[in-house]
Design a protein around this motif. Sequence first.
Motif, PDB file in Angstrom:
ATOM      1  N   HIS A 158       4.017  -6.050   9.616  1.00  0.00           N
ATOM      2  CA  HIS A 158       4.203  -7.050   8.558  1.00  0.00           C
ATOM      3  C   HIS A 158       2.848  -7.700   8.284  1.00  0.00           C
ATOM      4  O   HIS A 158       2.188  -8.183   9.202  1.00  0.00           O
ATOM      5  CB  HIS A 158       5.218  -8.101   8.984  1.00  0.00           C
ATOM      6  N   TYR A 159       2.440  -7.730   7.010  1.00  0.00           N
ATOM      7  CA  TYR A 159       1.134  -8.276   6.631  1.00  0.00           C
ATOM      8  C   TYR A 159       1.303  -9.656   6.001  1.00  0.00           C
ATOM      9  O   TYR A 159       2.197  -9.871   5.184  1.00  0.00           O
ATOM     10  CB  TYR A 159       0.431  -7.351   5.634  1.00  0.00           C
ATOM     11  N   GLN A 200      -8.349  -6.045   2.602  1.00  0.00           N
ATOM     12  CA  GLN A 200      -6.911  -6.003   2.855  1.00  0.00           C
ATOM     13  C   GLN A 200      -6.374  -4.587   2.710  1.00  0.00           C
ATOM     14  O   GLN A 200      -5.587  -4.113   3.547  1.00  0.00           O
ATOM     15  CB  GLN A 200      -6.184  -6.943   1.893  1.00  0.00           C
ATOM     16  N   GLN A 201      -6.785  -3.897   1.643  1.00  0.00           N
ATOM     17  CA  GLN A 201      -6.320  -2.537   1.423  1.00  0.00           C
ATOM     18  C   GLN A 201      -6.811  -1.607   2.524  1.00  0.00           C
ATOM     19  O   GLN A 201      -6.085  -0.714   2.977  1.00  0.00           O
ATOM     20  CB  GLN A 201      -6.802  -2.035   0.052  1.00  0.00           C
ATOM     21  N   LYS A 234      -4.682  -2.227   5.634  1.00  0.00           N
ATOM     22  CA  LYS A 234      -3.356  -1.625   5.482  1.00  0.00           C
ATOM     23  C   LYS A 234      -3.411  -0.112   5.670  1.00  0.00           C
ATOM     24  O   LYS A 234      -2.553   0.481   6.347  1.00  0.00           O
ATOM     25  CB  LYS A 234      -2.776  -1.965   4.106  1.00  0.00           C
ATOM     26  N   SER A 235      -4.402   0.521   5.065  1.00  0.00           N
ATOM     27  CA  SER A 235      -4.538   1.968   5.191  1.00  0.00           C
ATOM     28  C   SER A 235      -4.771   2.359   6.648  1.00  0.00           C
ATOM     29  O   SER A 235      -4.136   3.289   7.170  1.00  0.00           O
ATOM     30  CB  SER A 235      -5.703   2.453   4.324  1.00  0.00           C
ATOM     31  N   MET A 271      -4.120   0.570   9.436  1.00  0.00           N
ATOM     32  CA  MET A 271      -2.975   0.257  10.289  1.00  0.00           C
ATOM     33  C   MET A 271      -1.879   1.303  10.156  1.00  0.00           C
ATOM     34  O   MET A 271      -1.196   1.630  11.129  1.00  0.00           O
ATOM     35  CB  MET A 271      -2.441  -1.134   9.956  1.00  0.00           C
ATOM     36  N   SER A 272      -1.703   1.847   8.963  1.00  0.00           N
ATOM     37  CA  SER A 272      -0.719   2.906   8.764  1.00  0.00           C
ATOM     38  C   SER A 272      -1.075   4.137   9.593  1.00  0.00           C
ATOM     39  O   SER A 272      -0.211   4.754  10.224  1.00  0.00           O
ATOM     40  CB  SER A 272      -0.638   3.267   7.276  1.00  0.00           C
TER      41      SER A 272
END
Length: 551
Positions: free
Chosen positions: A36-37, A51-52, A55-56, A58-59
């Motif tokens: 969860h971000y 941020q992007q 997210k990339s 962490m995925s």
Amino acid sequence: DDFENCPEAEDFADSKATKNVGGDAAFNQPIRINIHYNFTALEGELSLAQQQQVKSVMSHVKENLESILTVRRTPNPLRLRRYCRHDKDDFVLTGPLEPCPDQCLNKSLLCKQFPIPAEHLQHCVECNGDSSNCVEAYSDGPGIKDTDLALYVYGTADHCEPGVVAYAAACQLEDQYDRPISGVINFCPTDDISDEEEVFQVAKHEIFHVLGFSASLYPWYRDENGNPRTRRDTNGNPPTNANGYYVEDENTVKMVNLTDWQTRFGPTNKIVIQLVTPKVVEVGRRHFNCDTLEGVQLEDQGGNGTTGAHWEKRLLNYEAMTGVVSQNAAFSNFSYALLEDSGWYKVDYSNASILVWGRGDGCGYTAGSCGGYIDTKKRQNQPMAPFCDFLNSRLHPQNLSCNIDRTAVASCNLASYYYDLPREYQYFNSGANFNSVASGLPIYGGDVQAADFCPFYADLTYRAPRGICRKGIPLTDNNEAAETYGPRSRCVDHSGKWQITNGSNTYTAQYSAGCYEYQCNNSAVIVMILGQSYTCSRAGQVIQVDQTADG
């Protein structure tokens, strides 16, 4: 750069209801990680691009860890405990059926400061000081489906001291086996790390802290049968020290006195912290070639977030779970063994990276100082790798060589400090380019404090990305050493500095190592230079390179 300086860890006894017995719950289920971000919380400062990127990355880390770790599954859905106010202190309810003596906190927080969705929390019954008149203040939220670990990711500057890239902490443990089921990871608003590969290493490093590599989690470790490694009281909690912090038994972490720590003044004693769990010891004995090894040292330098929560940099250096960033970070069998020794995970070791540093260096390497190791190698007329003794300039390094795993051109990071080092870290009476009359002996040391001031061949950090073989650029603009950079390149030492002739002019090349494309062919290594192949069939072989090139 330090990876993290973690905020104070959660009081785990208040966030769980431990059972003391082991069990035979299925241990073959791939871990399910839910991320969860919340990049706006706590005045988050990460740019949209950062941020992007987070997210990339962490995925990808999530996918990686879900393929490596299996667990005993968490009941579905996962709901986290709400804070309860009592005696002016905030603490987490000990169980879903236990009422709050005072008031349920109206904030939805994790690790006492990080906001999370209220929908992720359990119900809360409050008594307002009257245990005979308790009412439900908050009902169960929907929770998080199909989740064994809930990770909450932030981008605030809070706790981000200079040099800190990120930090993380586990926040709540599950009821039966104490495994962490929630944690926070914060990426500091910094430009120190922007390369996606490095961000991946940082993110995975932080999740390892949440999973189990944390001094606050050692007291909760379980053995292979699910029984607590550390003794528990009638409430299921480990013992505490004088400061009220939970402490682990000596079958997990042990203080050890090294009695032959060599310095320039002679031998002295040094107290170190060792992780002595069985899988870690097994990996350490095999890696170091030391059958008597009793444990693997933990870091004893740095702040609360570094000491005891990372491998000792002197011994494992670029292992990814040391406390200082390395461009060639390796998540090795050491860190995978630690997770398995927690009793919470089964690990697929085939995913581990190979660690060259310290491999086969013996019991003397693990039980003594780098100064003693260097002196022994000098007397035996043997290479002192992974250490070195060439006094260098930080900004203008000389006598370049390759780092220990040949992923980069490097220089000996022995340098002069502006102060006398602690006596236990003063190792040298002489070196490759200085002798015992040198006035600076008390201030000479490696420039990484976490490595106990031991000097080693380190990447050219001030010139990056120059010299990083797999992704960098040549050391000089005119590429005088005919280097090639890319994923199939490794560092090769020159037997001396190259002589370069350009028309009627001849000069000596500045550098004595470089990056070159290579390929393996049976037991030989083929090195490519300016399109021509050179075969190296034995260690230490010198290859003559004499070529003419245009331009």
